[in-house]
Write a protein that holds these residues in place. Structure first.
Motif, PDB file in Angstrom:
ATOM      1  N   PRO A  80       0.803  -1.224   0.000  1.00  0.00           N
ATOM      2  CA  PRO A  80       0.000   0.000   0.000  1.00  0.00           C
ATOM      3  C   PRO A  80       0.835   1.273   0.000  1.00  0.00           C
ATOM      4  N   ALA A  81       1.979   1.263   0.705  1.00  0.00           N
ATOM      5  CA  ALA A  81       2.802   2.474   0.748  1.00  0.00           C
ATOM      6  C   ALA A  81       3.287   2.857  -0.648  1.00  0.00           C
ATOM      7  N   ALA A  82       3.697   1.855  -1.437  1.00  0.00           N
ATOM      8  CA  ALA A  82       4.172   2.130  -2.788  1.00  0.00           C
ATOM      9  C   ALA A  82       3.037   2.630  -3.673  1.00  0.00           C
ATOM     10  N   ALA A  83       1.867   1.980  -3.576  1.00  0.00           N
ATOM     11  CA  ALA A  83       0.729   2.410  -4.386  1.00  0.00           C
ATOM     12  C   ALA A  83       0.299   3.822  -4.008  1.00  0.00           C
ATOM     13  N   ASN A  84       0.257   4.117  -2.696  1.00  0.00           N
ATOM     14  CA  ASN A  84      -0.148   5.454  -2.253  1.00  0.00           C
ATOM     15  C   ASN A  84       0.828   6.522  -2.731  1.00  0.00           C
ATOM     16  N   SER A  85       2.112   6.175  -2.794  1.00  0.00           N
ATOM     17  CA  SER A  85       3.113   7.146  -3.246  1.00  0.00           C
ATOM     18  C   SER A  85       2.794   7.644  -4.644  1.00  0.00           C
ATOM     19  N   LEU A  86       2.230   6.754  -5.488  1.00  0.00           N
ATOM     20  CA  LEU A  86       1.915   7.124  -6.875  1.00  0.00           C
ATOM     21  C   LEU A  86       0.444   7.477  -7.061  1.00  0.00           C
ATOM     22  N   GLY A  87      -0.344   7.391  -5.984  1.00  0.00           N
ATOM     23  CA  GLY A  87      -1.741   7.780  -6.090  1.00  0.00           C
ATOM     24  C   GLY A  87      -2.636   6.736  -6.742  1.00  0.00           C
ATOM     25  N   TYR A  88      -2.236   5.462  -6.683  1.00  0.00           N
ATOM     26  CA  TYR A  88      -3.034   4.389  -7.244  1.00  0.00           C
ATOM     27  C   TYR A  88      -3.509   3.459  -6.140  1.00  0.00           C
ATOM     28  N   ALA A  89      -4.571   2.694  -6.451  1.00  0.00           N
ATOM     29  CA  ALA A  89      -4.917   1.543  -5.622  1.00  0.00           C
ATOM     30  C   ALA A  89      -4.010   0.388  -6.024  1.00  0.00           C
ATOM     31  N   VAL A  90      -3.797  -0.557  -5.104  1.00  0.00           N
ATOM     32  CA  VAL A  90      -2.886  -1.663  -5.385  1.00  0.00           C
ATOM     33  C   VAL A  90      -3.316  -2.429  -6.632  1.00  0.00           C
ATOM     34  N   HIS A  91      -4.617  -2.716  -6.750  1.00  0.00           N
ATOM     35  CA  HIS A  91      -5.086  -3.528  -7.883  1.00  0.00           C
ATOM     36  C   HIS A  91      -4.906  -2.813  -9.220  1.00  0.00           C
ATOM     37  N   GLN A  92      -4.785  -1.479  -9.208  1.00  0.00           N
ATOM     38  CA  GLN A  92      -4.588  -0.742 -10.449  1.00  0.00           C
ATOM     39  C   GLN A  92      -3.162  -0.888 -10.983  1.00  0.00           C
ATOM     40  N   MET A 110      21.495  -7.596  -8.539  1.00  0.00           N
ATOM     41  CA  MET A 110      20.976  -6.481  -7.755  1.00  0.00           C
ATOM     42  C   MET A 110      21.231  -5.177  -8.501  1.00  0.00           C
ATOM     43  N   ASP A 111      20.549  -4.135  -8.060  1.00  0.00           N
ATOM     44  CA  ASP A 111      20.791  -2.803  -8.615  1.00  0.00           C
ATOM     45  C   ASP A 111      20.272  -1.790  -7.605  1.00  0.00           C
ATOM     46  N   ALA A 112      20.892  -0.616  -7.587  1.00  0.00           N
ATOM     47  CA  ALA A 112      20.482   0.450  -6.679  1.00  0.00           C
ATOM     48  C   ALA A 112      20.610   1.772  -7.407  1.00  0.00           C
ATOM     49  N   GLY A 113      19.776   2.719  -7.027  1.00  0.00           N
ATOM     50  CA  GLY A 113      19.830   4.035  -7.658  1.00  0.00           C
ATOM     51  C   GLY A 113      18.556   4.803  -7.383  1.00  0.00           C
ATOM     52  N   VAL A 114      18.257   5.769  -8.250  1.00  0.00           N
ATOM     53  CA  VAL A 114      17.060   6.596  -8.137  1.00  0.00           C
ATOM     54  C   VAL A 114      16.235   6.401  -9.404  1.00  0.00           C
ATOM     55  N   MET A 115      14.940   6.135  -9.227  1.00  0.00           N
ATOM     56  CA  MET A 115      14.032   5.904 -10.346  1.00  0.00           C
ATOM     57  C   MET A 115      12.997   7.023 -10.373  1.00  0.00           C
ATOM     58  N   GLU A 116      12.820   7.636 -11.548  1.00  0.00           N
ATOM     59  CA  GLU A 116      11.820   8.688 -11.714  1.00  0.00           C
ATOM     60  C   GLU A 116      10.533   8.064 -12.229  1.00  0.00           C
ATOM     61  N   LEU A 117       9.419   8.313 -11.525  1.00  0.00           N
ATOM     62  CA  LEU A 117       8.127   7.742 -11.879  1.00  0.00           C
ATOM     63  C   LEU A 117       7.097   8.852 -12.025  1.00  0.00           C
ATOM     64  N   GLU A 118       5.976   8.515 -12.625  1.00  0.00           N
ATOM     65  CA  GLU A 118       4.903   9.479 -12.869  1.00  0.00           C
ATOM     66  C   GLU A 118       3.679   9.032 -12.097  1.00  0.00           C
ATOM     67  N   ALA A 119       3.172   9.895 -11.215  1.00  0.00           N
ATOM     68  CA  ALA A 119       2.031   9.552 -10.371  1.00  0.00           C
ATOM     69  C   ALA A 119       0.734   9.670 -11.162  1.00  0.00           C
ATOM     70  N   ALA A 120      -0.353   9.203 -10.546  1.00  0.00           N
ATOM     71  CA  ALA A 120      -1.658   9.241 -11.205  1.00  0.00           C
ATOM     72  C   ALA A 120      -2.084  10.671 -11.526  1.00  0.00           C
ATOM     73  N   ASP A 121      -1.662  11.639 -10.699  1.00  0.00           N
ATOM     74  CA  ASP A 121      -2.027  13.036 -10.951  1.00  0.00           C
ATOM     75  C   ASP A 121      -1.092  13.722 -11.936  1.00  0.00           C
ATOM     76  N   GLY A 122      -0.153  12.968 -12.536  1.00  0.00           N
ATOM     77  CA  GLY A 122       0.766  13.545 -13.504  1.00  0.00           C
ATOM     78  C   GLY A 122       2.037  14.105 -12.890  1.00  0.00           C
ATOM     79  N   GLY A 123       2.109  14.154 -11.562  1.00  0.00           N
ATOM     80  CA  GLY A 123       3.300  14.677 -10.895  1.00  0.00           C
ATOM     81  C   GLY A 123       4.439  13.679 -10.923  1.00  0.00           C
ATOM     82  N   GLN A 124       5.652  14.189 -10.738  1.00  0.00           N
ATOM     83  CA  GLN A 124       6.835  13.338 -10.738  1.00  0.00           C
ATOM     84  C   GLN A 124       7.108  12.832  -9.330  1.00  0.00           C
ATOM     85  N   ARG A 125       7.527  11.586  -9.225  1.00  0.00           N
ATOM     86  CA  ARG A 125       7.950  10.999  -7.962  1.00  0.00           C
ATOM     87  C   ARG A 125       9.350  10.406  -8.155  1.00  0.00           C
ATOM     88  N   TYR A 126      10.167  10.512  -7.142  1.00  0.00           N
ATOM     89  CA  TYR A 126      11.526   9.975  -7.211  1.00  0.00           C
ATOM     90  C   TYR A 126      11.687   8.943  -6.098  1.00  0.00           C
TER      91      TYR A 126
END
Length: 580
Positions: A344-356, A386-402
């Motif tokens: 849920p924490a990951a889904a909430n970060s992007l503004g989605y429900a888990v099933h979406q 393995m891999d580590a770093g920073v990933m840029e994602l796009e939330a449901a509202d169009g905002g950027q998340r890192y």
């Protein structure tokens, strides 16, 4: 806090002598950019040395003896230390870092404190000329030092979570292996009994339906913890089972006698010594001349397997609770990047429900410009595990998340998958970008300031083609004197706007100082026409300007190119103002 306790806390962070990390490098780079000093360090004070987790401006240096460390005073006093000129400070005047390379003069260090108050190091800036920080710079450095403290403890927490998860996974695999081995052993015993046509005496029993005599094998007696020659009555044999289990096996025996249905049960049992165990008991009816003559079966202690299964189930419950309620962003995906699970924490970060999110590729949540690099990420996971770093994602509202992630490849019976753990650093990323913007932008015109020229020098190193137009405002001092600085500021802002309207996305407007501007042009072929267009547009807006342009030659220093453009500007201004 005494020194031993401070050192213990430092070593608990598990950071000494580790590889560079992008976050800490960004912190010291931001510190250098804010203050304009060429050197910045994230220093951790060990017993006899100071070691640099991040180093900007001192290439090839990873540590120094503690006795020559400026940061030693920050750690000892647990407060910030600022030195205007080290040559005049009795603490540092004879320091080899002052008398020799790198010739330190100015220094400012801010303590890095853990949550329990231990000062483990400092974030510092150093320069070769005397200098003093502004109040704003001091506040910014103090905040960066606080960010470093939080980052060190967050890093430790993530490592500890990973260690615990790896330990639990290894224990679960060990218990599962034990369970599989016990299952295989029981199957082998059953097959042996079928091949020989009679029950094995190891863990076997039989009940004569004519005489009602019950016989146990030696191993069956051992399981019940009774003497090897023990001959129990049927009721006493059933009494080893607790009441609920006793009722189950009594009904199974009755069905077997009446209908010939064999049984295969796992039940709790209390031995003669009071030890609670689990047994697997199987039984079947034998007939002779169409009449039931005996019941025969086998019994095995499956306590270890039951405990293994219960431990595995408990581990799965703990993992599920950690997965569901953790503030960390956790997900799993296959080797193609398709999401298998999301907490849920990951889904909430992007503004989605888990099933979406389930069943969709991670690339669907990335900006289009970032998707090409996802294949490289999957390749690193496949080859390195393995891999580590920073990933840029796009939330449901169009905002950027890192997300700052550290992902591991795991193998299971269902195939390999990737276990991902991340933290949402969007606010931290925004703050870092804001700090960089504050340090590289002119506050009045919002154009770049002279620090942009450092980036332009990289263009020279990379061999990129470029040119520039320099611009001076005509009679700007007279405007300030006649109409006041407010009017002068309006003209400066209007000039920066004019240049911005004339340039492309890849160009840059720089305020060099006073009434001097520089337009960096990525396509030198545009320079002659662009200079003319700027003068025409300025005239139309009522702004008097003089311009000059120059095309950069390969490897030509930035200062030389700008100076050539200045010469053109002055020549044209003299020609324009010469008496006709």
């Amino acid at each position: 806090m005494n020194e031993n306790e401070r050192l213990r806390r430092l070593h608990e962070l598990r950071v000494l002598d580790t590889a560079p990390e992008a976050l800490f490098d960004a912190l010291v780079q931001a510190a250098a950019a804010i203050t304009g000093m060429p050197m910045s360090l994230l220093s951790l004070m060990d017993q006899h040395r100071q070691w640099f987790k991040a180093n900007h401006g001192l290439p090839g240096v990873s540590s120094t003896p503690r006795e020559v460390a400026f940061c030693h005073h920050v750690v000892t006093d647990s407060r910030s230390v600022e030195v205007h000129d080290a040559r005049t400070d009795p603490r540092f005047a004879s320091n080899p870092m002052v008398t020799g390379e790198p010739g330190i003069r100015a220094y400012a260090g801010f303590p890095i404190r853990t949550s329990n108050g231990a000062t483990v190091g400092s974030l510092c800036v150093l320069g070769p000329v005397p200098g003093t920080l502004t109040d704003g710079q001091r506040e910014a450095l103090a905040r960066l030092a606080q960010a470093a403290s939080l980052a060190l403890e967050s890093r430790l927490e993530l490592m500890e979570q990973r260690d615990r998860a790896e330990h639990e996974a290894a224990e679960a695999r060990r218990l599962a292996t034990t369970s599989q081995a016990l299952e295989a052993e029981l199957r082998e015993r059953q097959q042996f009994l079928q091949r020989t046509g009679k029950l094995s005496r190891v863990g076997g029993w039989e009940l004569d339906l004519v005489t009602h005599a019950l016989r146990w094998s030696e191993q069956t007696c051992a399981i019940h913890e009774v003497p090897a020659d023990y001959v129990p009555p049927l009721d006493e044999a059933l009494s080893f089972y607790p009441p609920g289990a006793r009722l189950v096996i009594q009904k199974a025996v009755e069905r077997c006698l009446a209908e010939g249905e064999p049984w295969d049960l796992e039940l709790p049992l209390v031995t003669a010594r009071g030890r609670r165990i689990w047994v697997r008991t199987v039984g079947a009816r034998e007939t002779k001349a169409g009449r039931p003559v005996r019941l025969a079966g086998a019994i095995q202690d499956v306590t270890d397997r039951r405990r293994a299964l219960e431990a595995l189930q408990a581990s799965e419950r703990r993992f599920r609770q950690l997965f569901e309620y953790s503030l960390s962003l956790i997900c799993t995906h296959d080797l193609e990047g398709v999401l298998l699970s999301v907490n849920p924490a990951a889904a909430n970060s992007l503004g989605y429900a888990v099933h979406q999110m389930l069943g969709r590729s991670l690339t669907e949540f990335m900006p289009a410009r970032r998707r090409a690099g996802f294949a490289d990420y999957l390749q690193r996971i496949a080859t390195q595990g393995m891999d580590a770093g920073v990933m840029e994602l796009e939330a449901a509202d169009g905002g950027q998340r890192y997300w700052r992630y550290q992902n591991l490849r795991e193998d299971s019976t269902e195939g390999p998958y990737v276990l991902g753990s991340a933290q949402d650093i969007t606010e931290e990323h925004r703050y870092q970008r804001l700090l960089v913007e504050w340090s590289t932008r002119d506050p009045l015109t919002k154009a770049f300031n002279r620090r942009y020229l450092e980036q332009l020098e990289q263009w020279v190193v990379d061999g990129r083609r470029w040119g520039c137009v320099v611009l001076d405002l005509d009679h700007f001092k007279a405007i300030n004197d006649s109409f006041g600085h407010a009017r002068g500021d309006e003209i400066l802002i209007a000039t920066a706007t004019l240049l911005g309207d004339c340039c492309r996305d890849e160009d840059a407007v720089v305020r060099l100082g006073g009434d001097e501007f520089l337009l960096v042009v990525s396509d030198p072929l545009r320079l002659p026409a662009l200079s003319t267009d700027i003068q025409a547009e300025a005239a139309q807006r009522g702004i008097g300007v003089s311009t000059g342009w120059a095309k950069a030659e390969p490897r030509e220093p930035v200062a030389v190119v700008v100076a050539r453009a200045d010469e053109v500007l002055y020549a044209q201004r003299l020609e324009r103002r010469a008496p006709k």
